[in-house]
Design an enzyme around this catalytic site. Structure first.
Site, PDB file in Angstrom:
ATOM      1  N   HIS A  62     -12.778   3.192  -0.677  1.00 40.70           N
ATOM      2  CA  HIS A  62     -12.883   2.213   0.418  1.00 40.70           C
ATOM      3  C   HIS A  62     -13.532   0.923  -0.068  1.00 40.70           C
ATOM      4  CE1 HIS A  62     -12.918   5.494   3.812  1.00 40.70           C
ATOM      5  NE2 HIS A  62     -11.682   5.062   3.569  1.00 40.70           N
ATOM      6  N   LYS A 115       3.041   0.963   3.306  1.00 39.32           N
ATOM      7  CA  LYS A 115       2.740  -0.149   4.205  1.00 39.32           C
ATOM      8  C   LYS A 115       2.858  -1.450   3.410  1.00 39.32           C
ATOM      9  CE  LYS A 115      -0.933   2.372   6.016  1.00 39.32           C
ATOM     10  NZ  LYS A 115      -2.318   2.470   6.377  1.00 39.32           N
ATOM     11  N   ASN A 131       0.867  -1.170   0.000  1.00 38.41           N
ATOM     12  CA  ASN A 131       0.000   0.000   0.000  1.00 38.41           C
ATOM     13  C   ASN A 131       0.908   1.225   0.000  1.00 38.41           C
ATOM     14  OD1 ASN A 131      -1.742   2.094   0.464  1.00 38.41           O
ATOM     15  ND2 ASN A 131      -2.760   1.142   2.225  1.00 38.41           N
ATOM     16  N   ASN A 161      -9.675   7.706   9.234  1.00 47.15           N
ATOM     17  CA  ASN A 161      -9.369   9.112   8.971  1.00 47.15           C
ATOM     18  C   ASN A 161     -10.249   9.603   7.832  1.00 47.15           C
ATOM     19  OD1 ASN A 161      -7.374  10.062  10.833  1.00 47.15           O
ATOM     20  ND2 ASN A 161      -6.012   8.515   9.948  1.00 47.15           N
ATOM     21  N   GLY A 162     -10.266   8.819   6.741  1.00 51.46           N
ATOM     22  CA  GLY A 162     -11.297   9.022   5.729  1.00 51.46           C
ATOM     23  C   GLY A 162     -12.525   8.252   6.196  1.00 51.46           C
ATOM     24  N   ASP A 192      -7.991  13.721  15.167  1.00 50.86           N
ATOM     25  CA  ASP A 192      -8.025  12.397  15.796  1.00 50.86           C
ATOM     26  C   ASP A 192      -9.263  12.280  16.687  1.00 50.86           C
ATOM     27  OD1 ASP A 192      -7.430  10.269  17.802  1.00 50.86           O
ATOM     28  OD2 ASP A 192      -5.569  10.172  16.641  1.00 50.86           O
ATOM     29  N   MET A 193     -10.130  11.308  16.366  1.00 50.14           N
ATOM     30  CA  MET A 193     -11.398  11.189  17.088  1.00 50.14           C
ATOM     31  C   MET A 193     -11.204  10.942  18.589  1.00 50.14           C
ATOM     32  SD  MET A 193     -14.564  11.500  17.106  1.00 50.14           S
ATOM     33  CE  MET A 193     -15.723  11.236  15.777  1.00 50.14           C
ATOM     34  N   LEU A 251     -15.294   4.062   9.100  1.00 44.14           N
ATOM     35  CA  LEU A 251     -14.984   5.320   9.782  1.00 44.14           C
ATOM     36  C   LEU A 251     -13.534   5.310  10.245  1.00 44.14           C
ATOM     37  CD1 LEU A 251     -18.213   5.385  12.015  1.00 44.14           C
ATOM     38  CD2 LEU A 251     -17.949   6.250   9.672  1.00 44.14           C
ATOM     39  N   ARG A 298     -11.368  16.192   6.079  1.00 46.61           N
ATOM     40  CA  ARG A 298     -12.187  16.570   4.914  1.00 46.61           C
ATOM     41  C   ARG A 298     -13.632  16.797   5.341  1.00 46.61           C
ATOM     42  NH1 ARG A 298     -10.014  11.635   1.277  1.00 46.61           N
ATOM     43  NH2 ARG A 298      -9.679  10.881   3.349  1.00 46.61           N
ATOM     44  N   GLU A 308      -8.023  -4.939   4.810  1.00 45.70           N
ATOM     45  CA  GLU A 308      -7.838  -4.654   3.389  1.00 45.70           C
ATOM     46  C   GLU A 308      -6.700  -5.464   2.796  1.00 45.70           C
ATOM     47  OE1 GLU A 308      -8.007  -0.323   4.476  1.00 45.70           O
ATOM     48  OE2 GLU A 308      -8.857  -0.164   2.473  1.00 45.70           O
ATOM     49  N   ASN A 344     -13.623   0.915  17.225  1.00 44.58           N
ATOM     50  CA  ASN A 344     -13.182   1.155  18.600  1.00 44.58           C
ATOM     51  C   ASN A 344     -14.052   2.074  19.447  1.00 44.58           C
ATOM     52  OD1 ASN A 344     -10.679  -0.378  18.412  1.00 44.58           O
ATOM     53  ND2 ASN A 344     -10.070   1.195  16.949  1.00 44.58           N
ATOM     54  N   ARG A 391      -2.389  -1.905  -3.690  1.00 48.85           N
ATOM     55  CA  ARG A 391      -3.586  -1.093  -3.539  1.00 48.85           C
ATOM     56  C   ARG A 391      -3.463   0.099  -4.482  1.00 48.85           C
ATOM     57  NH1 ARG A 391      -4.960   3.460   0.703  1.00 48.85           N
ATOM     58  NH2 ARG A 391      -7.166   3.709   0.220  1.00 48.85           N
ATOM     59  N   VAL A 432     -12.461   4.407  14.023  1.00 49.71           N
ATOM     60  CA  VAL A 432     -13.549   4.936  14.850  1.00 49.71           C
ATOM     61  C   VAL A 432     -14.667   3.895  14.971  1.00 49.71           C
ATOM     62  CG1 VAL A 432     -15.293   6.743  15.076  1.00 49.71           C
ATOM     63  CG2 VAL A 432     -13.018   7.316  14.174  1.00 49.71           C
TER      64      VAL A 432
HETATM   65  P1  ADP Z   1      -6.922   5.220   8.459  1.00 47.21           P
HETATM   66  O1  ADP Z   1      -8.177   5.721   7.811  1.00 47.21           O
HETATM   67  O2  ADP Z   1      -5.776   6.170   8.326  1.00 47.21           O
HETATM   68  O3  ADP Z   1      -6.593   3.781   8.139  1.00 47.21           O
HETATM   69  P2  ADP Z   1      -7.920   4.255  11.018  1.00 47.21           P
HETATM   70  O4  ADP Z   1      -8.928   3.389  10.363  1.00 47.21           O
HETATM   71  O5  ADP Z   1      -6.885   3.623  11.845  1.00 47.21           O
HETATM   72  O6  ADP Z   1      -7.236   5.267  10.015  1.00 47.21           O
HETATM   73  O7  ADP Z   1      -8.747   5.284  11.926  1.00 47.21           O
HETATM   74  C1  ADP Z   1      -8.129   6.329  12.603  1.00 47.21           C
HETATM   75  C2  ADP Z   1      -9.167   7.021  13.470  1.00 47.21           C
HETATM   76  O8  ADP Z   1      -9.673   6.078  14.425  1.00 47.21           O
HETATM   77  C3  ADP Z   1      -8.593   8.178  14.256  1.00 47.21           C
HETATM   78  O9  ADP Z   1      -9.478   9.289  14.190  1.00 47.21           O
HETATM   79  C4  ADP Z   1      -8.568   7.622  15.674  1.00 47.21           C
HETATM   80  O10 ADP Z   1      -8.722   8.619  16.632  1.00 47.21           O
HETATM   81  C5  ADP Z   1      -9.773   6.734  15.657  1.00 47.21           C
HETATM   82  N1  ADP Z   1      -9.777   5.817  16.812  1.00 47.21           N
HETATM   83  C6  ADP Z   1      -8.940   4.793  17.078  1.00 47.21           C
HETATM   84  N2  ADP Z   1      -9.247   4.236  18.291  1.00 47.21           N
HETATM   85  C7  ADP Z   1     -10.294   4.942  18.779  1.00 47.21           C
HETATM   86  C8  ADP Z   1     -11.087   4.882  19.976  1.00 47.21           C
HETATM   87  N3  ADP Z   1     -10.850   3.978  20.924  1.00 47.21           N
HETATM   88  N4  ADP Z   1     -12.090   5.782  20.124  1.00 47.21           N
HETATM   89  C9  ADP Z   1     -12.356   6.707  19.184  1.00 47.21           C
HETATM   90  N5  ADP Z   1     -11.645   6.813  18.043  1.00 47.21           N
HETATM   91  C10 ADP Z   1     -10.641   5.951  17.841  1.00 47.21           C
END
Ligand code: ADP
Length: 375
Positions: free
Chosen positions: A156, A13, A6, A186-187, A256-257, A184, A216, A357, A308, A67, A305
């Site tokens: 996605h 990655k 990727n 980053n994107g 960052d969520m 859910l 975004r 993925e 988790n 990818r 998100v």
């Molecule tokens: P990418 O899209 O870069 O692959 P990820 O799928 O790893 O990213 O998602 C990253 C997002 O997930 C970040 O906004 C991060 O804060 C959020 N995240 C990870 N763990 C938690 C959690 N326990 N609670 C809320 N948000 C989380």
């Protein structure tokens, strides 16, 4: 053994996957590609580092799967990479100027390092190619749309394909379930999948449309863009703002969520607004896709998100009981693998499905090899 690459704009990655064995052999990430002082000046250097880490000259490797973000109108599934395919991916660069060049750099480098190995491109857009015209078409001048490739492509797709399949299997309806996938990370994107085929998705011609994301905005009145340009911003400035300084980051300063949620708990008003806008948009799309699908069997949460944050799942689905969606509070906070988090009497199953993925890319790559051999 298949090497999955990727190659992104700032990181590469990789994962070594053995589809016959315990699957995940080795994985890693080369970060800060192209940044000053990172020791990784470009993608060539990054791929060289990957090659060292995975012993790329090993006889165990059977193929490399890449990818690729944008397949343009040409690719509706994974393909064996040829010079012709590389040319098409180049032609799709204007549609994904941040992503496709980095994907191509990875492809060029691994082709140079292992010209003997079959290499396969797996496109983020491919799974969405089944969308009906009604969902993929923007209501603008048809000739203009045709000339410039303007339509919904969706992204996605690899994750959505994997997650929708696992979710359908979880409820005993493999291949037939109607699934809403909420990826859910980053994107972020929502997709409506019916019997294994995508029927609508929230990302558009570019990954900017739809849900609120880390940086975004998701859906935005296009009039806003012209207003900002007439007020003095350049098109590049507007684009950069919408890619990097919008979404959660634009509203709260944090993309960052986890941080946003901590700040909400501490009473921060900007974070509270960002969180509210994020959740509101997500609810709107769930409602929309319930209408698109008619019957929904599963809503599947995935990505950082979605996998988790029990809080996001709870807030987003709160009040949807009249639509047959009822979370189980205890299951919702459990944290093991793919799992059902809805109540026993919920008409719609709510599931958390960790996405994979790389595994999906390895399987797609293997599938292309098998088809090529049998031809
Ligand atoms: P990418 O899209 O870069 O692959 P990820 O799928 O790893 O990213 O998602 C990253 C997002 O997930 C970040 O906004 C991060 O804060 C959020 N995240 C990870 N763990 C938690 C959690 N326990 N609670 C809320 N948000 C989380």
């Amino acid at each position: 053994m298949i090497l999955v690459i990727n190659s992104g704009s700032s990181s590469v990655k990789y994962q070594l996957v053995d589809l016959d064995g315990p699957t995940r052999i080795k994985s890693g990430k080369v970060e800060r590609v192209g940044e000053p002082d990172s020791g990784v000046p470009d993608h060539e250097a990054a791929l060289q580092r990957v090659a060292d880490e995975v012993s790329m000259d090993s006889g165990d490797l059977t193929a490399i799967g890449h990818r690729v973000v944008h397949g343009g109108p040409w690719f509706t599934g994974p393909v064996l990479i040829t010079d012709e395919v590389v040319k098409r991916i180049e032609e799709a660069v204007p549609l994904a100027p941040l992503h496709n060049p980095a994907n191509l750099a990875g492809i060029e480098e691994t082709r140079r390092l292992r010209p003997d190995l079959p290499q396969v491109a797996v496109f983020d857009t491919a799974f969405h190619s089944t969308m009906p015209d009604a969902a993929r078409t923007y209501a603008i001048d048809r000739e203009v749309a045709e000339r410039y490739g303007v339509r919904r492509y969706g992204f996605h797709g690899t994750s959505t394909a994997y997650v929708s399949r696992v979710a359908a299997e979880m409820i005993g309806r493999p291949g037939t379930a109607n699934v809403i996938v909420l990826h859910l990370g980053n994107g972020a994107s929502a997709s409506a999948v019916s019997a294994g085929r995508c029927v609508d998705t929230s990302m558009g011609m570019t990954p900017m449309e739809g849900l609120v994301m880390g940086t975004r905005p998701g859906d935005l009145d296009p009039g806003v863009i012209f207003h900002l340009i007439r007020e003095g911003m350049t098109p590049d400035e507007v684009e950069s703002m919408l890619n990097h300084r919008a979404g959660l980051h634009g509203l709260s300063g944090d993309n960052d969520m986890r941080t946003v949620i901590e700040r909400v708990a501490a009473g921060d008003a900007d974070a509270a607004l960002a969180y509210a806008v994020y959740c509101h948009r997500l609810r709107k799309y769930i409602g929309a896709y319930c209408a698109v699908l008619g019957t929904v069997h599963v809503i599947a949460f995935t990505g950082g998100v979605g996998e988790n944050s029990a809080q996001v799942r709870r807030n987003v689905l709160a009040g949807l009981e009249p639509m047959g969606i009822r979370l189980d509070p205890l299951r919702n906070v459990s944290v093991t693998g793919a799992r059902v988090v809805s109540a026993g009497d919920s008409a719609v199953t709510v599931a958390v499905v960790p996405t994979d993925e790389e595994l999906e890319i390895a399987r797609e790559t293997d599938g292309v090899l098998a088809r090529t051999k049998s031809e």
